[in-house]
Design a protein around this motif. Structure first.
Motif, PDB file in Angstrom:
ATOM      1  N   ASP A 135       0.826  -1.218   0.000  1.00  0.00           N
ATOM      2  CA  ASP A 135       0.000   0.000   0.000  1.00  0.00           C
ATOM      3  C   ASP A 135       0.858   1.264   0.000  1.00  0.00           C
ATOM      4  O   ASP A 135       0.347   2.357  -0.250  1.00  0.00           O
ATOM      5  N   ILE A 136       2.130   1.109   0.320  1.00  0.00           N
ATOM      6  CA  ILE A 136       2.988   2.294   0.494  1.00  0.00           C
ATOM      7  C   ILE A 136       3.727   2.584  -0.803  1.00  0.00           C
ATOM      8  O   ILE A 136       4.426   1.717  -1.332  1.00  0.00           O
ATOM      9  N   PRO A 137       3.563   3.794  -1.338  1.00  0.00           N
ATOM     10  CA  PRO A 137       4.190   4.093  -2.634  1.00  0.00           C
ATOM     11  C   PRO A 137       5.719   4.108  -2.560  1.00  0.00           C
ATOM     12  O   PRO A 137       6.293   4.239  -1.478  1.00  0.00           O
ATOM     13  N   ASP A 138       6.345   3.973  -3.726  1.00  0.00           N
ATOM     14  CA  ASP A 138       7.807   4.018  -3.820  1.00  0.00           C
ATOM     15  C   ASP A 138       8.315   5.428  -3.568  1.00  0.00           C
ATOM     16  O   ASP A 138       7.598   6.411  -3.788  1.00  0.00           O
ATOM     17  N   LEU A 139       9.563   5.507  -3.159  1.00  0.00           N
ATOM     18  CA  LEU A 139      10.206   6.817  -2.981  1.00  0.00           C
ATOM     19  C   LEU A 139      10.737   7.300  -4.325  1.00  0.00           C
ATOM     20  O   LEU A 139      11.072   6.493  -5.200  1.00  0.00           O
ATOM     21  N   SER A 140      10.830   8.599  -4.459  1.00  0.00           N
ATOM     22  CA  SER A 140      11.290   9.133  -5.749  1.00  0.00           C
ATOM     23  C   SER A 140      12.694   9.696  -5.612  1.00  0.00           C
ATOM     24  O   SER A 140      13.105  10.139  -4.535  1.00  0.00           O
TER      25      SER A 140
END
Length: 1284
Positions: free
Chosen positions: A62-67
């Motif tokens: 559920d946790i998006p990737d870091l950019s």
């Protein structure tokens, strides 16, 4: 700088293109990367994630990737390039710190600006308070002036809130970035470090660099601006004091200086204690790591409680330093809690002496100023402590990064097409330790052409493995040159298997070529094993291949090498761990078939594999004694003849048996599969290594209750609460006294004299100092004692856990609790619980003070607090799961790092460093993602709560303007406003500290999880203890024995019935995976029977205690294990024998002379995993252990697999001499080891296939055993039958 950032952004874009190759399903990038300014300012970009977490427990997906730069792949190149640029010579701690600053420079600059804005905004209140009190006192030009005050106060609070929230978030963002880059740099160093440098570095120490030190440096972001910010804040405070009090403000400066100077010696003490604490923690973690790796051996020998006491001893050393550190911290905290009262008393006393008039406005302005100063002064001890801790961590990481790398020039490599020669060593001398005079290999000269098969043989410790290592470039070269043309593949003597799927282990980073893959499985005889395993090649292997047999692990290693399609294959005795039939198949199909056109250099103890080699190298004492074709060197030297002679003697035993005799009276037990199959169909198949369990939902109140009542049943808790409440009451009383006792303006008579005012104030300050000291001491004592209780209970539960727990639990998970979670319980959680309680008491005091002046504040306070509680409830479910995910996602990093360290030679030989670094970065990002969003989520909440608090404060000011002047005392109203200035910080602080406490307490929750592990059977059953001489006869009866490793796994032994008479020698043979080792484990109750019984001398082994059983049996296990320590401690860890007895055992196992040659004799060092001893020597030490123990029942689990035929013969003779009356049960891959025995048990797929004497079984050529012996004889004689 901007150009540099642009380059970094470009680089991170390029890196992000590669990210999908590393992740199975590419998720959306965090909304933070592309959100609007409003969303950014208000943290609204987090609302969707918090909403998801409110509706269901969050998972990592559920946790998006870091950019970009927030990911390890973005930040690592910046740190690496900076370090490489700065490293003209040795890396210093300062240059590492500067490189980290460079990596996070944007975050540091932005947060510095935000910190200045916050500081300026926070001083608006104290600056205006005097004017506001004068306004309330009637000094006003217009009624609108009051509302202007309200607007300025409110705007100042909003600016203060926005700047602080973003300051804190950006600091954490920078910390996460620095940590990710640092972990990647440490990991990269781990991939390149030389073997000599590794000698002083232990696995647990290196793990701590990632688990604790990198984490601490990441957390230092919180404190990075505090040193210079204190100066700014003190400067602004002095400016406001000077405006109000004139020259007397210098007294405040002197008082602040005294407070800070007191801290210098305490700070240096704290650094010293922190340093010692980390060293002792390292020692404990090294030992814990070693014990977890070898828990099976400890349980087999019955040594686990002895080693637990060693862990407790190491913990006692650690707690000595922990206690000193906590007491120092307590002293510092006590000083700084009292500091504002001390500074105020000195300042006001100076005003009295100098005759500076004090009215309530000036006093309250000063108090408000001191209150703001309180925060940086409170933070100062933490900052100094953190600087000390971070300096220690930076020093440790710098020392590690300064270790020597593997010299890439040790081996000259070139493409295979560039030369006819595949491997050439000219005048080579090599040493594992260049600093010592001992050469491991001397005067080595060999030339191997492409396509040649080269065999390497020799006695134990002759340098066979070192020869392969020098071709791989793993050993330091003293003289000569090594040239290798082509790619290499390596199979280690000790199997190194990664936890993960079997398919992943074989592919090892290569793309799937189904045709080649199937051929490799066929050649390595793995197809049949995969059919048995519950998920075929998708079966997840436990840590170090725990759910595979020794032979399966070795064949998996060979399959990995074969699939790589290298030019040169280096095989370090891979055939010893498999049975004779499989060994024959592997040699024929792999070396002679699959690798027919390849260059193969193989170490072997099996003489039958030597004749096919074009060159046989015979090593002794690190030199090549003989080299040439098998037939040519057979008669030219005694060294080779010694090896071959032992083998011929073994074969003559087979030849002496007349195999033409017709079979008579053969006890031939047929398999009965019907019942078994029906049983098997009921099995719920599942992977042995399950996902790490984490609690879901709110942290149960029982966790808090268990924590606070662990020490003295919670008796200290009321003392802490009472001291905290009395302290706050005294603080309020002292300020109330100042406000009441001082005049509103200079033309009003004060109610008391100046000396009385100061005397009462100082008396109240002393009372609060006493309370704070009592509170701090009680909190420290409770925290320290609780930490020790939890440590002891958790470790006792872990050590008493059944072996199935260790099979299914990667050691990284246990180490994570023993290091990270234990550190939290030692240092963080007592403080987190304490500061939350004190913040709540302070908040209640502020609300009480405000409501006393204007009860109408409740009209706003109650609905606003209701909204705050709802927001906190809405947020906390996400925050909790994010914190749990942070805990769960850390273990795989530690696990991967530990695996990498142990398999370094294999990884480097396949040139897989980059792929492993990529995996490490992916795992690091998996940890950073929940941490990043957790940091944002807490600011999301704090921002909203602070905004609402500012509304309460503004409403309170408006009520003060509305109520008639006569009804309120301006001084007391001013005091309430002074307290109200802190309301937004306090209310957000309460929420923040509550969430911080909830997140921290998860460490207790995780430790308590391991305190409820199912325990093994009792160590001693007092009502059923065998007599002292048991077992005196050694008779073993097995009745319908059924065994499975876990309820969800199929049966491994499926109904075995047989008897071993006392004093007989029984050999157990069977194909790899047939259940031989499982049967042995059941004797020791490492695995408890699912059905059936085992009786030894008439006693059912399931009815007695485990220590009574295991201490009366002896075993030489399949994997020879040595522990870090001395020769003496390895032979006699329980300290039961004299030196004379130990020397006698060493002489009997052929190691006496070797140990006497060492300078320290019995106290000679044994390094981690016994790496400074050869595999064969380790096996001989294990033999020494059983010779000391002298039990009536001895089990040999492939005990001579790692030694040459000559040493094997010596061991068999030694055992025959010293265990002539004992029952000896042998699992052997060398058929000759069991031919001299009384009985042979043949197992096939967990059932008894045959059980009789070797002679009887050989009489019938159709028996499996006869076929096995015939195959072995045929294989051994085919190449040199004419020579025998």
């Amino acid at each position: 700088m901007m150009n540099g950032d642009q380059d970094l952004a470009d680089e991170s874009k390029h890196n992000n293109l590669q990210e999908p190759l590393l992740t199975h399903n590419h998720k959306a990038v965090t909304p933070y990367a592309e959100c609007s300014i409003f969303s950014h300012l208000t943290f609204s970009w987090l609302t969707p994630l918090i909403a998801t977490g409110h509706n269901k427990p969050l998972d990592l997906d559920d946790i998006p990737d870091l950019s970009g730069l927030d990911s390890a792949k973005g930040s690592f190149p910046i740190l690496r390039n900076r370090l490489e640029r700065d490293r003209s010579n040795k890396l210093t701690t300062f240059s590492l710190a500067m490189a980290l600053v460079h990596t996070t420079r944007t975050d540091i600059l932005v947060t510095a600006i935000l910190a200045v804005i916050y500081t300026l905004a926070s001083y608006v209140g104290p600056y205006l308070i005097d004017a506001f009190i004068q306004f309330l006192n009637g000094n006003r030009d217009s009624e609108l002036e009051g509302y202007l005050f309200v607007v300025i106060f409110f705007l100042a609070k909003v600016v203060e809130s926005v700047s602080q929230r973003h300051w804190f978030f950006k600091l954490q963002q920078g910390g996460i970035r620095a940590r990710a880059a640092l972990v990647a740099v440490i990991y990269q160093k781990g991939l390149t470090v030389s073997n000599q440098s590794k000698i002083g570095q232990l696995g647990g120490e290196i793990t701590n660099l990632i688990a604790i030190d990198a984490e601490r440096i990441g957390d230092f972001g919180w404190y990075i601006h505090d040193p210079w910010l204190v100066i700014l804040q003190v400067g602004m405070a002095l400016a406001i004091l000077y405006l109000n009090l004139g020259i007397a403000s210098l007294a405040a400066l002197v008082a602040i200086g005294i407070v800070m100077l007191i801290n210098i010696p305490l700070g240096s003490l704290q650094e010293k204690f922190q340093n010692e604490l980390m060293k002792s923690k390292d020692n404990r973690m090294v030992k814990t790591s070693e014990i977890l790796r070898n828990m099976k051996i400890l349980k087999l020998q019955g040594w686990e409680m002895k080693y637990l006491s060693k862990i407790f001893d190491l913990r006692n050393v650690e707690t000595k330093w922990l206690k000193s550190l906590l007491l120092t911290s307590t002293t510092i905290i006590s000083i700084f809690w009292v500091a504002p009262s001390f500074i105020a008393a000195v300042t006001f006393a100076t005003c009295m002496l100098l005759g500076v008039p004090l009215d309530s406005g000036k006093i309250l302005s000063a108090i408000a100023t001191f209150k703001i100063l309180q925060q940086p002064i409170y933070n100062l001890p933490d900052t100094i402590s953190m600087i000390a801790q971070t300096k220690v961590s930076l020093d440790r990481i710098t020392a590690y990064l300064n270790l020597n790398d593997l010299d890439s020039g040790l081996v000259q490599t070139s493409p295979s097409s560039s030369s006819d020669v595949a491997v050439e060593i000219i005048n080579g001398s090599f040493s594992w330790d260049v600093l010592s005079c001992n050469l491991s290999l001397k005067d080595i000269n060999i030339k191997v052409f492409h396509g040649m098969k080269v065999a390497v043989c020799g006695t134990v410790g002759s340098g066979k493995s070192s020869l392969l290592s020098c071709i791989l470039g793993e050993v330091s070269k003293v003289t000569g040159s090594v040239k290798v043309a082509g790619t290499k593949a390596y199979v280690a003597q000790s199997p190194w298997i990664q936890s993960g799927k079997i398919e992943e282990n074989i592919l090892f980073g290569k793309d799937m070529d189904r045709v080649r893959y199937d051929k490799v499985l066929e050649a390595c005889a793995l197809k049949k094993d995969l059919e048995i395993l519950p998920f075929g090649d998708q079966t997840v292997i436990g840590e170090r291949g725990i759910n595979l047999s020794g032979g399966q692990k070795q064949r998996l290693q060979i399959a990995r090498a074969l699939y790589q399609d290298a030019d040169i294959y280096l095989l370090d005795d891979p055939f010893s761990a498999v049975d004779a039939h499989t060994g024959s198949h592997l040699f024929k199909e792999c070396v002679l078939g699959f690798l027919e056109s390849k260059t193969v250099i193989y170490v072997t103890h099996q003489v039958e594999f030597l004749p096919v080699a074009e060159i046989v190298l015979v090593l002794k004492g690190g030199r090549i004694k003989q080299a040439g074709k098998y037939n040519d060197i057979l008669d030219s030297g005694s060294d080779f003849m010694e090896l071959v002679g032992a083998h011929k003697e073994a074969l003559s035993i087979i030849d002496s048996i007349n195999t033409d005799i017709e079979s008579k009276n053969i006890k031939f037990i047929k398999k009965d599969g019907v019942e078994v199959k029906s049983d098997d169909t009921k099995v719920t198949k599942g992977q042995i290594v399950q996902k790490e369990e984490r609690e879901k939902g709110s942290v149960s109140f029982s966790i808090y209750w268990k924590y606070i009542t662990s020490t003295y049943g919670g008796a200290l808790v009321p003392c802490i609460l009472l001291a905290a409440i009395v302290f706050e009451l005294l603080q309020v009383a002292s300020n109330y006294w100042l406000a009441w006792a001082s005049p509103v303006s200079q033309d009003v008579m004060p109610p008391v004299r100046g000396t009385t005012l100061i005397t009462v104030y100082v008396a109240l300050a002393f009372g609060s100092m006493f309370c704070i000291f009592i509170r701090a001491m009680c909190l420290t004592t409770a925290g320290y004692k609780t930490a020790n209780l939890l440590f002891n209970k958790m470790h006792l539960c872990i050590f008493r856990a059944p072996m199935s727990f260790f099979d299914a639990t990667p050691s990284g998970r246990i180490l994570n609790r023993a290091s990270t979670d234990q550190s939290a319980v030692d240092l963080t959680i007592p403080n987190a619980v304490g500061v939350f309680t004190f913040a709540v008491i302070q908040l209640l005091a502020v609300i009480a003070m405000m409501s006393q002046i204007s009860w109408q504040v409740y009209l706003v306070f109650i609905p606003v607090i209701t909204i705050c509680i709802w927001l906190q409830h809405y947020y906390i479910s996400s925050a909790r799961e994010l914190a749990r995910l942070v805990g769960v996602c850390k273990a795989p990093i530690i696990q991967h790092f530990s695996e990498t360290v142990s398999g370094l030679t294999t990884i480097r030989s396949f040139h897989q460093e980059q792929r492993f670094q990529d995996i490490n970065m992916k795992l690091t990002d998996g940890y950073s993602r929940p941490k990043f969003h957790s940091a944002g989520a807490i600011e999301w909440l704090s921002f909203r709560v602070e905004l609402l608090s500012s509304v309460i404060f503004a409403s309170f000011l408006v009520f003060l303007l509305i109520v008639p002047n006569e009804t309120i005392d301006p001084s007391i109203a001013g005091l309430a406003v002074t307290y109200g200035l802190n309301l937004n910080i306090l209310q957000a602080s309460v929420m923040w500290k509550l969430c911080n406490m909830e997140n921290s307490i998860i460490s207790v929750e995780r430790i308590l999880q391991y305190m409820s592990i199912r325990s093994e059977a009792p160590l001693v059953v007092e009502t059923c203890r065998p007599h002292d001489l048991w077992p005196s006869n050694g008779k073993v009866d097995i009745q319908n024995l059924q065994v499975r490793y876990a309820p969800h796994l199929p049966l491994v032994l499926r109904g075995i019935t047989c008897s071993f008479h006392g004093g007989t020698k029984t050999g157990i043979v069977g194909r790899t995976g047939s259940g031989k080792s499982t049967l042995i484990q059941t004797f020791f109750r490492i695995v408890e029977p699912t059905g059936g019984d085992i009786f030894i001398d008439g006693i059912n082994i399931s009815s007695i205690g485990l220590h009574d059983l295991r201490s009366r049996l002896s075993i030489i296990p399949q994997d020879p294990t040595l522990f870090q320590g001395s020769v003496r401690s390895n032979l006699d860890p329980l300290e039961q024998y004299t030196d004379e007895q130990i020397w006698e055992a060493l002489d009997q196992c052929q190691l006496g002379d070797e140990v006497r040659r060492k300078e320290c004799k019995l106290d000679s060092a044994v390094s981690e995993n016994g790496e400074n001893w050869s595999m064969g020597q380790r096996q001989l030490v294990c033999l020494g252990r059983v010779l000391l123990k002298k039990c009536q029942i001895l089990v040999l689990d492939e005990a001579t697999a790692s030694v040459d035929t000559s040493t094997d013969r010596t061991i068999q003779q030694t055992l025959g001499l010293h265990f002539s009356d004992s029952t000896v049960i042998t699992i052997a891959h060398r058929i000759t080891s069991v031919l001299n025995g009384d009985m042979v048990l043949v197992l096939e797929q967990g059932l008894v296939e045959e059980f009789d004497s070797p002679l009887k079984l050989l009489e019938n050529k159709s028996t499996s055993f006869a076929k096995l012996v015939a195959e072995y004889r045929g294989r051994s004689s085919s190449s040199y039958d004419s020579r025998v």
